[in-house]
Design a protein around this motif. Structure first.
Motif, PDB file in Angstrom:
ATOM      1  N   THR A   2      27.375  -9.483  -2.698  1.00  0.00           N
ATOM      2  CA  THR A   2      27.161  -9.108  -0.845  1.00  0.00           C
ATOM      3  C   THR A   2      28.135  -8.583  -0.621  1.00  0.00           C
ATOM      4  O   THR A   2      27.910  -7.438   0.093  1.00  0.00           O
ATOM      5  CB  THR A   2      26.400 -10.915   0.282  1.00  0.00           C
ATOM      6  N   ARG A   6       7.069 -12.560  -4.207  1.00  0.00           N
ATOM      7  CA  ARG A   6       8.168 -12.898  -4.115  1.00  0.00           C
ATOM      8  C   ARG A   6       9.221 -12.742  -2.995  1.00  0.00           C
ATOM      9  O   ARG A   6       9.650 -11.917  -2.073  1.00  0.00           O
ATOM     10  CB  ARG A   6       9.490 -11.457  -5.651  1.00  0.00           C
ATOM     11  N   HIS A  14      15.149  -9.499 -10.615  1.00  0.00           N
ATOM     12  CA  HIS A  14      15.527  -7.990  -9.892  1.00  0.00           C
ATOM     13  C   HIS A  14      15.039  -6.211  -9.817  1.00  0.00           C
ATOM     14  O   HIS A  14      15.845  -5.308  -9.307  1.00  0.00           O
ATOM     15  CB  HIS A  14      16.907  -8.115  -8.631  1.00  0.00           C
ATOM     16  N   LYS A  63      17.129  -8.187  -2.010  1.00  0.00           N
ATOM     17  CA  LYS A  63      16.898  -9.532  -1.030  1.00  0.00           C
ATOM     18  C   LYS A  63      17.277  -8.704   0.637  1.00  0.00           C
ATOM     19  O   LYS A  63      16.670  -8.957   1.282  1.00  0.00           O
ATOM     20  CB  LYS A  63      18.177 -10.799  -0.977  1.00  0.00           C
ATOM     21  N   SER A  64      17.947  -7.373  -0.180  1.00  0.00           N
ATOM     22  CA  SER A  64      18.268  -6.251   1.093  1.00  0.00           C
ATOM     23  C   SER A  64      17.933  -4.645   0.960  1.00  0.00           C
ATOM     24  O   SER A  64      17.671  -4.391  -0.097  1.00  0.00           O
ATOM     25  CB  SER A  64      19.744  -6.708   1.911  1.00  0.00           C
ATOM     26  N   ASP A 104      11.610 -14.161  -1.715  1.00  0.00           N
ATOM     27  CA  ASP A 104      13.398 -13.133  -1.885  1.00  0.00           C
ATOM     28  C   ASP A 104      13.518 -12.040  -1.835  1.00  0.00           C
ATOM     29  O   ASP A 104      14.580 -11.760  -1.159  1.00  0.00           O
ATOM     30  CB  ASP A 104      13.894 -14.106  -3.054  1.00  0.00           C
ATOM     31  N   VAL A 105      12.184 -10.770  -2.146  1.00  0.00           N
ATOM     32  CA  VAL A 105      12.659 -10.092  -1.676  1.00  0.00           C
ATOM     33  C   VAL A 105      12.560  -8.852  -0.544  1.00  0.00           C
ATOM     34  O   VAL A 105      11.405  -9.485   0.323  1.00  0.00           O
ATOM     35  CB  VAL A 105      11.670  -9.276  -2.840  1.00  0.00           C
ATOM     36  N   ASN A 106      12.879  -8.064   0.116  1.00  0.00           N
ATOM     37  CA  ASN A 106      12.526  -7.820   1.271  1.00  0.00           C
ATOM     38  C   ASN A 106      12.748  -6.615   1.021  1.00  0.00           C
ATOM     39  O   ASN A 106      12.742  -5.763   1.971  1.00  0.00           O
ATOM     40  CB  ASN A 106      14.232  -8.478   1.892  1.00  0.00           C
TER      41      ASN A 106
END
Length: 261
Positions: free
Chosen positions: A238, A113, A178, A192-193, A115-117
């Motif tokens: 966000t 993934r 997610h 994502k964060s 997009d995953v952080n």
């Protein structure tokens, strides 16, 4: 002069609030290690701590590595200096200490993934109770809508997640979502964060708590799909996620003292 409010479509208020949040909600400038420390302390306050079982990680700028809390510390002890950077074989490449061996399955999520952080995995009491019942999350309240169509469920427990097979199974079950509830285990959120992972982790445990309490009283009735999607999209903005995280940082500093320095 009439004081009657002008009737406007909901889209007007949604768009207007989005613009105003950009103008007025100014986030704190924290390093990734400080963000991870806030997440650890917030989850400790929220009852997610389970000895050394949970993990919090963040993808590092250097490919093939991520930040994680050095093994041996509880969430309530974490400071920015306690986060180490490890490579894809869990060797420490920055900082001092070793990684929790169970973070190995995080590697599979990061690899599958892009997009995953950031990833949070814990065994909090209410989500864990749902896993014991092998029940997925039901979206029946506004505060659960951030997980509408975005919370997977793994019904079969693959065992202790310290090897590669468990990482493959969990990543495949997560798919493009997610969050995931892991039967007989706990949960995982993949944001994502760091801010989003912390936000989702807190909200998922609250969602599980509400579901268990409601189911003990009567039949749970899900909210309509269209309304759940609309509310969830708004609560996942966000600006809202980051502003909530900033509140968590202030809240934990009031409780724990000046741990971010």
């Amino acid at each position: 002069m009439s004081t009657r409010a002008t009737h406007r479509d909901k889209t007007y208020f949604s768009d207007r609030s989005a613009q105003e949040m950009k103008q007025f909600l100014k986030g704190r400038d924290l390093t990734v290690q400080q963000q991870l420390a806030v997440t650890a302390r917030m989850l400790a306050m929220d009852g997610h701590e389970a000895g050394l079982a949970g993990q919090i990680t963040a993808r590092a700028e250097q490919p093939g590595s991520y930040w994680t809390l050095r093994f041996g510390l509880g969430f309530d002890e974490a400071t920015p200096e306690d986060f180490i950077r490890v490579d894809d074989d869990l060797h420490t490449v920055e900082g001092s200490g070793m990684a929790n061996p169970a973070t190995r399955f995080h590697l599979w999520v990061y690899d599958g993934r892009p997009d995953v952080n950031s990833i949070v995995h814990t065994h909090p009491p209410f989500t864990s109770a749902l896993t014991m019942l092998e029940e997925p999350l039901v979206i029946a309240h506004m505060d659960q809508t951030p997980f509408y169509n975005d919370c997977a469920f793994l019904k079969e427990w693959p065992g202790l997640p310290i090897a590669d097979e468990e990482g493959r199974i969990i990543t495949e079950a997560l798919q493009d979502k997610h969050a995931i509830i892991l039967a007989h285990h706990g949960y995982l959120v993949a944001g994502k964060s760091v801010q989003e992972s912390c936000y989702l982790a807190v909200y998922l445990e609250r969602a599980a708590r509400m579901q268990l309490r409601a189911s003990a009283t009567g039949k749970i009735r899900p909210v309509p799909d269209a309304l759940a999607q609309e509310a969830g999209a708004y609560l996942r903005k966000t600006s809202i996620v980051n502003a909530t995280f900033d509140y968590y940082s202030r809240q934990t500093e009031r409780y724990f003292g000046n741990y971010l320095q």
